[in-house]
Each structure stands twice: as C-alpha cells, then as structure tokens.
Design an enzyme around this catalytic site. Structure first.
Site, PDB file in Angstrom:
ATOM      1  CB  SER A 261       8.718  17.552  59.048  1.00 38.59           C
ATOM      2  OG  SER A 261       9.615  17.779  58.239  1.00 38.59           O
ATOM      3  CE  LYS A 262       6.902  15.538  50.533  1.00 41.74           C
ATOM      4  NZ  LYS A 262       5.915  14.635  50.113  1.00 41.74           N
ATOM      5  NE  ARG A 263      13.532  20.646  55.156  1.00 41.65           N
ATOM      6  CZ  ARG A 263      14.030  21.878  55.614  1.00 41.65           C
ATOM      7  NH1 ARG A 263      14.494  21.805  56.951  1.00 41.65           N
ATOM      8  NH2 ARG A 263      14.088  23.031  55.108  1.00 41.65           N
ATOM      9  CG  ASP A 271       3.087  12.597  49.737  1.00 41.91           C
ATOM     10  OD1 ASP A 271       3.473  12.441  48.766  1.00 41.91           O
ATOM     11  OD2 ASP A 271       3.996  13.236  50.760  1.00 41.91           O
TER      12      ASP A 271
END
Length: 490
Positions: A261-263, A271
C-alpha cells in the site's frame, strides 16, 4: 430497437487473434501490482503474436489526479511496454479513453434492459452504495416495475440508476486460467449498478462493454475481482457475447498479512527508480512475483520473457515483495552492464558529490560497477575524491594488515618519495612502487597498501584499492593527501 448502430460496432471488432489490454485509472502513480498487470498483459500479447492495448479508465472522476495520465505513458515507455493501440497511437476500436466513450454505455444499458437483463432503479441510495452494489435486490420494488412504468417515471425526470437484473435461481459457473472452474449461486449476487445517476458507467459495466468492443481475448486483473466475475459472465450472456479468458492474479503482499500500500509507505515504480533501482531489474523481479518459468534461473530480459511466458506458471498464492531480493536483482543487472553503459548511468550520481572536473567520472565508475547495488549509494561511496574528509587517525589501525599508527607513519614516510619520483602515473607503476616497498621490508602488501589508501581516501571502506585511488586522484593531489596523513600521525 434499431440494431444498426450495434451491428456497426460489432463489425469493428478484430476477430481470431490474441488481444490484451492494460487499463489503468489515472490516480497518480504506478504501484507494483499495476505494473505487474501491465507486464503480464504485454507478455501474453507478445508471446502469442497478438496486440497489446492501452485503455485509460477515467470514469471515476472523483479519484483523478492531474498529470497521472502522463505518469502512465512515461512508465510504459520506460518499461519498454510498447502498446499497439491506445489514446496516443489510435487503433480500429477507439476511443481508448472511457469518458470519451460515454455515449456507448448508455446505449448498451438500454439494449440490456430491452433484453430483460437490467432495470431502472429509482430508489434513493447514497452514491457510495451505488458504486459498491450494496443493495438488497429482494427489497427493491423497482425490479418488478413494468417497462412502461419505468419509462414514464424516467421521462418525468425522476433520477435513477440502471441495475443488472441477476436471476434469482440457478448457478453461474465461470472458468479462470489460474483458479480453474468456480461456481457461484446466483442468489448470493447483488443487482449491481451499471449506470449511475450522472449517466457515467460503473467500473464493472464499462469494463465488460469495452473489453468486448475492443475484442479483448484475455482479461488480466487482480484476484479481488474473482467475486465480480459471475456478474461479468451474466452480462456477457445477456448480450449474447463470447466470454474472454479470465486471468486473475493473486495480490502482491508486503508480508504474510498485508497487501502493499502506498499509504503504508510501500514504493511505487517511480519510488523504486528514485531509490536507485534499474527499470530492467524491476521488470524482471516484478514479473516473477507470482509467476515462475520453472527451474533455478531468475535473471531474464524482457525479450526472453516474451519467448517463455505462459499462463500455467502463474501461482494462486499471494506473492511477497522482498526489497532485499530486488536489491540482489539490481546488483546483478548493474554488474552485467557494459562498462561504458554503466559509466554513463553512474556519472550523474558520481557528480552529485565529485564536482572536481579533473576527476575522471568513467574511471570512478569502473571502481563502482562490481561494488554497487543501488545507484543512490554512489555519491556517498565516492565523495572522498572531491575532498579529503576530516578523518580520525585511528583508521590507520587495522589488525588484518597488521597496521598501527607507528607502522603506518613509517610506510607513508617511505612511500611518498618513491611515488614522487615516478614519471608515469598509472596503475602499473604505482603498484610496482608499493609492492616493491613491501618486498624490500619483507612484509605483506597490505601493510603498505592500507595506510596509503587511508591517507588517500580518509575512509575505511572505499570502492577500489590504494593503487586505483592514487591513480584517479592524480599525482599532485595524491601526494598532498599522503603528506597530510603523515602529519596526522606525527
């Protein structure tokens, strides 16, 4: 209902060929799971001589991020995933952006209602409930409305959604290339929304319409869509269309319990590039997240993957993203590059810390290639070439080379005049001086090399040894540093 337009749309569809599509939503970045889907859809098309299509799915306007379409194009280009058809290159079944196909979906929803597989629903429901399909059809009075009554209310301006009319009885069976045959009782399926109040289609409906109209033969998507596949099947059957091959891929996980998850801080493709990973290494590693070619070999170019990719190698089990494994892949790719290619790639990173134009970046790169795992490690590894750090004289103490401050002082005292006398400043002559000095004293080479390297670099760990560092620094700068080291030990 006049079928002329529908017949024309059918006539456009390419037949009897493998056609796959990557259909991202422009939401800002390319996460690893999305990239894997893109790679698999591309490899299937190339493996079987088919077409690879890019479609932009932008019907969920609330999630759109400015510039995200550019991220998609840039990522596809960087990853060498050339699409045969798409918004930027055109093709026979465009447009390839969903909002530009808006008129299509309403017409197909009308056709589905005509065939008795969809209905207008006038019930007040929150938009989130519409999108999720969280609506008990048994409680829905609109399902039983006559077509005439529904038409009258719509003409009177009552807002409505269009829902799929799922049979109450029976079982829907569908086949997935990874998970096999799956049977679902129709009684457990909800009457999902197909067209929202704003006239835009839901993801589930637009997907089916577009996949059919674009002649998609293999639909690759995440296993979270397995539960929606029976409803997709019923839509295909309602229209009388051939069902494509489903390829559901298990998720990419951060660990045994959590999806990436990016969060949660997990990296996107961009990235990973910013962290110093090579695109080709990322592609190779991501392709193996949930797919195996068999055997022990792991390193494959994209061209090699195109030759060997097969659906049978896709695993039902979730794949765990191991950053250390990717780091290993990256180091293997760096080592396999030609020296010239690596020097060109490394130079911007070298120049982040080595500003002195007298230092040859290609010569520095030659020291780094076999010792670098991430490109972002380079600036810190080579900053000593630009300026000698203020180091602790304790660095001259080294058990393995049997060096201490006294012995180091003596070795530098002997080495400086001999190096100063050299006419040719190259590896061969520098090495001859230092090894000759060790031989004369009856000591191992390390006893001489260690203090020379520490004085030249001011670091305990460096890419390259004393000889290479002295040569790259140049005679004047090298001797200046060795004399400074001698003063530290005075």
């Amino acid at each position: 209902m006049d079928m002329t337009w529908f017949d024309q749309m059918e006539a456009r569809i390419p037949k009897n060929q493998v056609r796959t599509r990557f259909a991202p939503s422009p939401t800002g970045y390319m996460h690893v799971g999305n990239l894997r889907t893109a790679i698999y859809t591309y490899l299937i098309a190339r493996r079987y001589g088919g077409k690879f299509i890019l479609r932009i799915e932008d019907t969920d306007q609330s999630r759109l991020v400015e510039g995200a379409v550019d991220v998609i194009y840039r990522t596809m280009a960087q990853c060498h995933l050339e699409h045969d058809e798409g918004p930027d290159v055109g093709g026979p079944v465009g447009p390839y952006v969903q909002t530009q196909r808006r008129d299509f979906y309403g017409k197909y929803a009308q056709l589905l209602m005509e065939r008795g597989h969809a209905y207008r629903c006038f019930c007040e429901k929150a938009e989130s409930e519409e999108d999720s399909g969280d609506f008990g059809r048994g409680e829905d009075p609109c399902r039983a409305l006559s077509r005439e009554e529904a038409e009258r209310r719509a003409q009177a301006g009552e807002p409505f959604v269009i829902r799929q009319k799922i049979p109450h009885e029976g079982t829907t069976v569908f086949h997935d290339e990874v998970f096999g045959d799956i049977a679902v009782e129709n009684a457990g399926l909800d009457d999902q929304v197909l067209i929202k109040r704003d006239g835009l289609p839901t993801y589930n409906f637009a997907n089916v319409i577009d996949d059919h109209l674009m002649g998609i033969s293999h639909v690759v998507r995440g296993s979270e869509y397995l539960s929606s596949s029976p409803k997709y099947n019923l839509l295909y059957e309602g229209f009388g269309w051939e069902i494509p091959k489903y390829v559901h891929c298990s998720p990419v996980m951060r660990d045994a319990h959590n999806k990436m998850s990016k969060r949660a801080g997990d990296p996107s493709y961009e990235d990973l590039l910013a962290q110093g990973y090579l695109t080709d290494a990322v592609i190779n590693y991501v392709a193996l997240l949930g797919w195996s070619p068999g055997g022990e070999r792991e390193i494959y170019s994209l061209d090699e993957l195109k030759e060997i990719f097969d659906l049978g190698g896709i695993s039902k089990s979730p794949a765990i993203f191991d950053i250390n494994k990717l780091r290993y892949f990256n180091s293997e790719y760096i080592r396999a590059m030609s020296p010239e290619a690596f020097a060109a790639l490394a130079e911007p990173y070298i120049r982040q810390s080595v500003k002195n134009p007298a230092i040859d970046a290609a010569a520095v790169a030659a020291l780094l290639q076999q010792r670098t795992e991430l490109l972002t490690e380079i600036p810190e590894k080579v900053d000593f070439f630009d300026s000698l750090p203020d180091y602790d004289p304790a660095l001259f103490e080294h058990k393995k080379s049997k060096s201490d401050r006294d012995s180091s002082r003596e070795q530098l005292r002997l080495a400086i005049p001999r190096l100063e006398a050299l006419d040719a400043w190259d590896d061969e002559h520098i090495l001859a001086v230092l090894t000759g000095l060790a031989e004369e004293q009856g000591v191992k080479n390390a006893k001489v090399m260690w203090p020379v390297r520490i004085a030249a670099a001011g670091k305990a760990v460096t890419p390259g040894g004393a000889v290479e560092i002295c040569r790259i620094l140049g005679k004047a700068e090298c001797l200046r540093r060795l004399r400074a080291g001698l003063e530290k030990l005075a």
